[in-house]
Write a protein that holds these residues in place. Structure first.
Motif, PDB file in Angstrom:
ATOM      1  N   LEU A 278       0.814  -1.218   0.000  1.00 49.47           N
ATOM      2  CA  LEU A 278       0.000   0.000   0.000  1.00 49.47           C
ATOM      3  C   LEU A 278       0.845   1.264   0.000  1.00 49.47           C
ATOM      4  O   LEU A 278       0.428   2.293  -0.542  1.00 49.47           O
ATOM      5  CB  LEU A 278      -0.931  -0.005   1.215  1.00 49.47           C
ATOM      6  N   ASP A 279       2.031   1.202   0.600  1.00 51.38           N
ATOM      7  CA  ASP A 279       2.890   2.390   0.641  1.00 51.38           C
ATOM      8  C   ASP A 279       3.286   2.826  -0.763  1.00 51.38           C
ATOM      9  O   ASP A 279       3.246   4.023  -1.087  1.00 51.38           O
ATOM     10  CB  ASP A 279       4.141   2.109   1.480  1.00 51.38           C
ATOM     11  N   GLU A 280       3.686   1.866  -1.586  1.00 52.96           N
ATOM     12  CA  GLU A 280       4.060   2.212  -2.963  1.00 52.96           C
ATOM     13  C   GLU A 280       2.838   2.669  -3.756  1.00 52.96           C
ATOM     14  O   GLU A 280       2.938   3.562  -4.603  1.00 52.96           O
ATOM     15  CB  GLU A 280       4.721   1.025  -3.665  1.00 52.96           C
ATOM     16  N   MET A 281       1.678   2.051  -3.491  1.00 49.95           N
ATOM     17  CA  MET A 281       0.457   2.487  -4.171  1.00 49.95           C
ATOM     18  C   MET A 281       0.165   3.956  -3.870  1.00 49.95           C
ATOM     19  O   MET A 281      -0.144   4.740  -4.782  1.00 49.95           O
ATOM     20  CB  MET A 281      -0.732   1.621  -3.737  1.00 49.95           C
ATOM     21  N   ASN A 282       0.267   4.324  -2.603  1.00 54.74           N
ATOM     22  CA  ASN A 282       0.031   5.720  -2.234  1.00 54.74           C
ATOM     23  C   ASN A 282       1.064   6.640  -2.862  1.00 54.74           C
ATOM     24  O   ASN A 282       0.743   7.750  -3.294  1.00 54.74           O
ATOM     25  CB  ASN A 282       0.049   5.863  -0.709  1.00 54.74           C
ATOM     26  N   ILE A 291      -8.082  -0.559  -8.379  1.00 50.99           N
ATOM     27  CA  ILE A 291      -7.866  -1.914  -8.896  1.00 50.99           C
ATOM     28  C   ILE A 291      -9.181  -2.670  -8.828  1.00 50.99           C
ATOM     29  O   ILE A 291      -9.798  -2.752  -7.761  1.00 50.99           O
ATOM     30  CB  ILE A 291      -6.786  -2.644  -8.083  1.00 50.99           C
ATOM     31  N   PRO A 292      -9.658  -3.211  -9.948  1.00 55.64           N
ATOM     32  CA  PRO A 292     -10.961  -3.906  -9.940  1.00 55.64           C
ATOM     33  C   PRO A 292     -10.963  -5.121  -9.028  1.00 55.64           C
ATOM     34  O   PRO A 292      -9.921  -5.725  -8.766  1.00 55.64           O
ATOM     35  CB  PRO A 292     -11.154  -4.305 -11.410  1.00 55.64           C
ATOM     36  N   ALA A 296      -6.460 -10.079  -9.379  1.00 53.23           N
ATOM     37  CA  ALA A 296      -5.754 -10.749  -8.275  1.00 53.23           C
ATOM     38  C   ALA A 296      -4.744  -9.834  -7.595  1.00 53.23           C
ATOM     39  O   ALA A 296      -4.298 -10.117  -6.478  1.00 53.23           O
ATOM     40  CB  ALA A 296      -5.047 -12.005  -8.790  1.00 53.23           C
ATOM     41  N   THR A 297      -4.369  -8.729  -8.250  1.00 56.87           N
ATOM     42  CA  THR A 297      -3.418  -7.788  -7.652  1.00 56.87           C
ATOM     43  C   THR A 297      -3.939  -7.257  -6.313  1.00 56.87           C
ATOM     44  O   THR A 297      -3.175  -7.062  -5.366  1.00 56.87           O
ATOM     45  CB  THR A 297      -3.165  -6.619  -8.606  1.00 56.87           C
ATOM     46  N   ARG A 298      -5.237  -7.035  -6.247  1.00 59.14           N
ATOM     47  CA  ARG A 298      -5.844  -6.543  -4.999  1.00 59.14           C
ATOM     48  C   ARG A 298      -5.615  -7.538  -3.861  1.00 59.14           C
ATOM     49  O   ARG A 298      -5.211  -7.145  -2.753  1.00 59.14           O
ATOM     50  CB  ARG A 298      -7.338  -6.316  -5.225  1.00 59.14           C
ATOM     51  N   ASP A 299      -5.850  -8.821  -4.113  1.00 59.59           N
ATOM     52  CA  ASP A 299      -5.651  -9.845  -3.081  1.00 59.59           C
ATOM     53  C   ASP A 299      -4.181  -9.955  -2.687  1.00 59.59           C
ATOM     54  O   ASP A 299      -3.852 -10.134  -1.512  1.00 59.59           O
ATOM     55  CB  ASP A 299      -6.156 -11.204  -3.574  1.00 59.59           C
ATOM     56  N   ILE A 301      -1.884  -7.615  -2.781  1.00 64.59           N
ATOM     57  CA  ILE A 301      -1.507  -6.465  -1.954  1.00 64.59           C
ATOM     58  C   ILE A 301      -2.019  -6.632  -0.531  1.00 64.59           C
ATOM     59  O   ILE A 301      -1.300  -6.376   0.445  1.00 64.59           O
ATOM     60  CB  ILE A 301      -2.050  -5.171  -2.586  1.00 64.59           C
ATOM     61  N   LEU A 302      -3.280  -7.078  -0.385  1.00 64.26           N
ATOM     62  CA  LEU A 302      -3.844  -7.266   0.952  1.00 64.26           C
ATOM     63  C   LEU A 302      -3.111  -8.361   1.723  1.00 64.26           C
ATOM     64  O   LEU A 302      -2.862  -8.229   2.920  1.00 64.26           O
ATOM     65  CB  LEU A 302      -5.334  -7.594   0.842  1.00 64.26           C
ATOM     66  N   VAL A 303      -2.752  -9.437   1.024  1.00 60.55           N
ATOM     67  CA  VAL A 303      -2.003 -10.514   1.681  1.00 60.55           C
ATOM     68  C   VAL A 303      -0.629 -10.011   2.108  1.00 60.55           C
ATOM     69  O   VAL A 303      -0.148 -10.318   3.215  1.00 60.55           O
ATOM     70  CB  VAL A 303      -1.876 -11.729   0.737  1.00 60.55           C
ATOM     71  N   GLU A 304       0.026  -9.228   1.240  1.00 59.90           N
ATOM     72  CA  GLU A 304       1.332  -8.670   1.590  1.00 59.90           C
ATOM     73  C   GLU A 304       1.235  -7.768   2.818  1.00 59.90           C
ATOM     74  O   GLU A 304       2.110  -7.799   3.695  1.00 59.90           O
ATOM     75  CB  GLU A 304       1.899  -7.899   0.402  1.00 59.90           C
ATOM     76  N   GLU A 305       0.186  -6.962   2.885  1.00 57.77           N
ATOM     77  CA  GLU A 305       0.001  -6.092   4.040  1.00 57.77           C
ATOM     78  C   GLU A 305      -0.253  -6.910   5.312  1.00 57.77           C
ATOM     79  O   GLU A 305       0.241  -6.570   6.387  1.00 57.77           O
ATOM     80  CB  GLU A 305      -1.162  -5.128   3.791  1.00 57.77           C
ATOM     81  N   GLN A 306      -1.023  -8.003   5.192  1.00 58.94           N
ATOM     82  CA  GLN A 306      -1.278  -8.861   6.347  1.00 58.94           C
ATOM     83  C   GLN A 306       0.016  -9.516   6.828  1.00 58.94           C
ATOM     84  O   GLN A 306       0.292  -9.569   8.028  1.00 58.94           O
ATOM     85  CB  GLN A 306      -2.306  -9.924   5.981  1.00 58.94           C
TER      86      GLN A 306
END
Length: 356
Positions: A278-282, A291-292, A296-299, A301-306
């Motif tokens: 999320l840091d790079e996204m911001n 991201i729609p 799978a990019t959304r998942d 990113i969320l997994v990486e953040e977790q």
């Protein structure tokens, strides 16, 4: 002819000479013998990797397309003269066209047997293969595919062939696939998704009609930026880098695939941004809502953040554990000092009673 080419020519001549002797010995034509050798080679590969190979595709075209892509992903040597397999775009369910790049004539002949054995073993298909030389180091294989066994499921085809059947507007398509673009034969942008428009354009910049190379560089595969070169590598994953834009998205990468659209004679790129968390996204000016949901990019990113949050919690717990251990050691040191002091002042039996 240099020394390497001369050595290779002598090597191939020796093999072909031995092959002629073996064909006379077994009373088989040379091409037929090579085909049998290729078939045996395919049987050996299938015995070791049949389970993995069976997952590459449900049809012959899908199988060899995935095999081509897998070969590209696994081989990072970028050798121009290495042997490569390519599925030509004109392939269909009953007519498969393959191109094999090799300088070894005996392997090119043996590859006929490889194709037949794979299609027979994995898909139970009867085939007729015509092989011809395409260039000095390239061979074409026209594979005419017969009927499959009754056990095989029927091949499903799209029932809708008219573009009007979808009733999907350009605006809806650009919302559904925000990181896509369409280019014509001159590589001029004719359509851009909303996500890409946000990244590479603004109200004062006209994107439509610009050459793709004005905003993107093709990092992988290593090809010249022309329509025909991209068309020839459609089965490969594409990595593009954004440039010539504002600093926030400069050198940002996109990963996706190229799709040929015959109805408009154009190329469609479907991709996703390559971002690490999320840091790079911001930092890039992107939000998770950009991201729609189907991407799978959304998942990822969320997994990486977790995972990052769990790692941070683990580091804090380890730090707390270390501080507790250090405090216990300090208490133990003080306890020993007190015991030693009591033993210096009082007799041992008195000191023990006082400590207890």
């Amino acid at each position: 002819m240099d020394k390497n080419e001369s050595d290779f020519k002598n090597f191939e001549d020796d093999h072909l000479k031995k092959l002629s002797e073996y064909s006379s010995l077994f009373d088989l034509e040379k091409d037929k013998l090579l085909e049998e050798c290729g078939s045996l080679h395919a049987i050996t590969c299938l015995k070791s990797h049949e389970r993995a190979l069976s997952f590459l595709g449900g049809t012959a075209v899908d199988f060899f397309t995935s095999l081509e892509c897998l070969d590209y992903v696994l081989d990072k040597s970028d050798q121009e003269e290495r042997e490569t397999l390519k599925v030509l775009p004109k392939s269909s369910n009953d007519h498969l066209i393959l191109e094999l790049s090799t300088k070894r004539l005996f392997w090119a002949r043996a590859f006929v047997g490889v194709i037949k054995r794979i299609l027979d073993s994995l898909f139970h298909l009867r085939t007729i293969i015509e092989m011809r030389r395409n260039s000095v180091a390239s061979y074409l294989y026209e594979v005419k595919i017969g009927e499959a066994n009754e056990k095989d499921p029927p091949v499903l085809e799209c029932n809708s062939i008219e573009t009007g059947d979808t009733r999907l507007s350009v605006t809806s398509f650009c919302k559904a696939f925000p990181f896509h673009f369409v280019v014509d034969r001159n590589l001029k942008l004719t359509q851009v998704g909303l996500g890409l428009s946000k990244l590479i354009g603004d109200r004062s910049k006209k994107i439509r009609g610009c050459n793709i190379m004005k905003f993107f560089r093709i990092q992988q595969p290593k090809i010249s930026p022309c329509f025909q070169a991209i068309y020839a590598k459609m089965n490969m994953p594409f990595f593009l880098t954004i440039h010539n834009c504002h600093k926030q998205v400069e050198e940002m990468s996109l990963k996706g695939q190229m799709i040929y659209c015959p109805e408009s004679d154009s190329l469609l790129f479907l991709g996703s941004p390559v971002v690490n968390g999320l840091d790079e996204m911001n930092a890039r000016g992107l939000y998770l809502s950009d991201i729609p949901i189907h991407d799978a990019t959304r998942d990822i990113i969320l997994v990486e953040e977790q995972v990052r949050a769990q790692d941070g919690l683990k580091r804090r717990m380890d730090k707390l554990k270390n501080s507790i251990q250090e405090a216990n050691k300090a208490v133990e040191v003080e306890r020993r000092k007190n015991v030693d002091l009591l033993h210096l002042v009082f007799p041992p039996n008195v000191a023990r009673k006082l400590w207890l």
